[in-house]
Scaffold this active site. Structure first.
Site, PDB file in Angstrom:
ATOM      1  N   SER A  39       0.812  -1.218   0.000  1.00 58.15           N
ATOM      2  CA  SER A  39       0.000   0.000   0.000  1.00 58.15           C
ATOM      3  C   SER A  39       0.842   1.263   0.000  1.00 58.15           C
ATOM      4  O   SER A  39       0.450   2.271  -0.597  1.00 58.15           O
ATOM      5  CB  SER A  39      -0.956  -0.008   1.200  1.00 58.15           C
ATOM      6  OG  SER A  39      -1.922  -1.014   1.022  1.00 58.15           O
ATOM      7  N   TYR A  93      -9.124   7.418  -3.383  1.00 56.64           N
ATOM      8  CA  TYR A  93      -8.611   6.744  -2.186  1.00 56.64           C
ATOM      9  C   TYR A  93      -9.376   5.440  -1.968  1.00 56.64           C
ATOM     10  O   TYR A  93     -10.474   5.433  -1.428  1.00 56.64           O
ATOM     11  CB  TYR A  93      -8.774   7.685  -0.993  1.00 56.64           C
ATOM     12  CG  TYR A  93      -8.137   7.227   0.282  1.00 56.64           C
ATOM     13  CD1 TYR A  93      -6.793   7.443   0.516  1.00 56.64           C
ATOM     14  CD2 TYR A  93      -8.887   6.612   1.274  1.00 56.64           C
ATOM     15  CE1 TYR A  93      -6.202   7.043   1.705  1.00 56.64           C
ATOM     16  CE2 TYR A  93      -8.310   6.211   2.466  1.00 56.64           C
ATOM     17  CZ  TYR A  93      -6.969   6.435   2.668  1.00 56.64           C
ATOM     18  OH  TYR A  93      -6.389   6.048   3.841  1.00 56.64           O
ATOM     19  N   ASP A 127       0.535  -5.594  15.624  1.00 62.31           N
ATOM     20  CA  ASP A 127       1.030  -5.327  16.981  1.00 62.31           C
ATOM     21  C   ASP A 127       2.089  -4.237  17.046  1.00 62.31           C
ATOM     22  O   ASP A 127       2.577  -3.915  18.125  1.00 62.31           O
ATOM     23  CB  ASP A 127       1.613  -6.620  17.572  1.00 62.31           C
ATOM     24  CG  ASP A 127       0.557  -7.688  17.767  1.00 62.31           C
ATOM     25  OD1 ASP A 127      -0.615  -7.326  18.026  1.00 62.31           O
ATOM     26  OD2 ASP A 127       0.901  -8.878  17.649  1.00 62.31           O
ATOM     27  N   THR A 128       2.465  -3.677  15.896  1.00 62.17           N
ATOM     28  CA  THR A 128       3.515  -2.661  15.870  1.00 62.17           C
ATOM     29  C   THR A 128       2.962  -1.372  15.265  1.00 62.17           C
ATOM     30  O   THR A 128       1.888  -1.375  14.652  1.00 62.17           O
ATOM     31  CB  THR A 128       4.710  -3.140  15.019  1.00 62.17           C
ATOM     32  OG1 THR A 128       4.299  -3.192  13.643  1.00 62.17           O
ATOM     33  CG2 THR A 128       5.207  -4.506  15.481  1.00 62.17           C
ATOM     34  N   HIS A 163       3.786  -0.009  12.635  1.00 60.94           N
ATOM     35  CA  HIS A 163       3.921  -0.041  11.177  1.00 60.94           C
ATOM     36  C   HIS A 163       2.616   0.386  10.488  1.00 60.94           C
ATOM     37  O   HIS A 163       2.634   1.142   9.514  1.00 60.94           O
ATOM     38  CB  HIS A 163       4.336  -1.456  10.736  1.00 60.94           C
ATOM     39  CG  HIS A 163       4.555  -1.596   9.270  1.00 60.94           C
ATOM     40  ND1 HIS A 163       5.656  -1.071   8.631  1.00 60.94           N
ATOM     41  CD2 HIS A 163       3.818  -2.208   8.311  1.00 60.94           C
ATOM     42  CE1 HIS A 163       5.590  -1.349   7.347  1.00 60.94           C
ATOM     43  NE2 HIS A 163       4.473  -2.044   7.126  1.00 60.94           N
ATOM     44  N   VAL A 201      -4.575  -2.270   4.533  1.00 55.76           N
ATOM     45  CA  VAL A 201      -3.648  -2.355   5.653  1.00 55.76           C
ATOM     46  C   VAL A 201      -4.449  -2.760   6.888  1.00 55.76           C
ATOM     47  O   VAL A 201      -5.443  -2.115   7.231  1.00 55.76           O
ATOM     48  CB  VAL A 201      -2.927  -1.005   5.915  1.00 55.76           C
ATOM     49  CG1 VAL A 201      -1.879  -1.169   6.999  1.00 55.76           C
ATOM     50  CG2 VAL A 201      -2.287  -0.472   4.639  1.00 55.76           C
ATOM     51  N   VAL A 202      -4.026  -3.853   7.513  1.00 55.92           N
ATOM     52  CA  VAL A 202      -4.704  -4.365   8.703  1.00 55.92           C
ATOM     53  C   VAL A 202      -3.805  -4.110   9.902  1.00 55.92           C
ATOM     54  O   VAL A 202      -2.610  -4.431   9.875  1.00 55.92           O
ATOM     55  CB  VAL A 202      -5.016  -5.873   8.558  1.00 55.92           C
ATOM     56  CG1 VAL A 202      -5.691  -6.411   9.813  1.00 55.92           C
ATOM     57  CG2 VAL A 202      -5.890  -6.118   7.325  1.00 55.92           C
ATOM     58  N   GLU A 226       3.375   1.878  -1.631  1.00 51.17           N
ATOM     59  CA  GLU A 226       3.806   2.151  -3.003  1.00 51.17           C
ATOM     60  C   GLU A 226       2.673   2.667  -3.896  1.00 51.17           C
ATOM     61  O   GLU A 226       2.893   2.996  -5.060  1.00 51.17           O
ATOM     62  CB  GLU A 226       4.425   0.892  -3.612  1.00 51.17           C
ATOM     63  CG  GLU A 226       5.763   0.506  -2.999  1.00 51.17           C
ATOM     64  CD  GLU A 226       5.647  -0.163  -1.627  1.00 51.17           C
ATOM     65  OE1 GLU A 226       6.580  -0.010  -0.813  1.00 51.17           O
ATOM     66  OE2 GLU A 226       4.611  -0.822  -1.359  1.00 51.17           O
TER      67      GLU A 226
END
Length: 165
Positions: free
Chosen positions: A65, A122, A94-95, A97, A90-91, A67
């Site tokens: 995503s 979008y 735990d970080t 990111h 994007v799911v 990119e």
């Protein structure tokens, strides 16, 4: 409006302009392809329902995503499209990111919309879990790809109307 109150695939068919003479680029993330695949399918099918020709739908993939911004920018630079639909998923994990990818991608797409003459739609799904993504990729909440296609058609029409003033 929150998706929980609005099905992404519900719209007034007759309110969407004819897309026969419009050219669309779709940049789709390979990451989470179990979600982005159905989103792509929804977008392409909806474009075709409104008259878009196969030869006027250019689909290219990017690894993730983040990119999507670069891929969309390159589509714009090609001069071959009237609008770009950026599709990704994007799911949350735990970080942090998730936060960086979502923010960067959102800012990148917003920047393209503010600085180029080609609308970038979008189509990034950002969810807390995979079930929420599935619900938005043809599940109980409809398909975000359908919504992206309708938005792209309407934005091309919007630009064309302004050019005639």
């Amino acid at each position: 409006m929150a998706t929980a109150y609005h099905n992404l695939s519900d719209y007034d068919f007759n309110s969407v302009p004819d897309a026969e003479n419009m050219r669309f680029g779709i940049v789709v993330s390979e990451w989470n392809s179990n979600i982005t695949g159905p989103l792509l399918e929804g977008a392409v099918n909806t474009l075709k329902k409104h008259g878009a020709k196969d030869e006027n739908i250019l689909v290219q993939t990017v690894p993730g995503s983040f990119e999507l911004t670069y891929g969309s920018a390159q589509m714009i630079k090609s001069g071959k499209v009237d609008a770009v639909i950026a599709i990704g998923c994007v799911v949350r994990g735990d970080t942090p990111h998730f936060d960086y990818v979502c923010a960067g991608t959102t800012q990148g797409i917003a920047h393209l919309n503010a600085t180029t003459d080609v609308p970038v739609i979008y189509g990034l799904i950002t969810t807390n879990n995979m079930q929420q993504a599935e619900d938005r990729a043809g599940g109980k909440l409809g398909n975000k790809g359908d919504e992206g296609a309708v938005t792209a058609i309407k934005m091309v029409d919007f630009k064309r109307k302004l050019q005639k003033l």
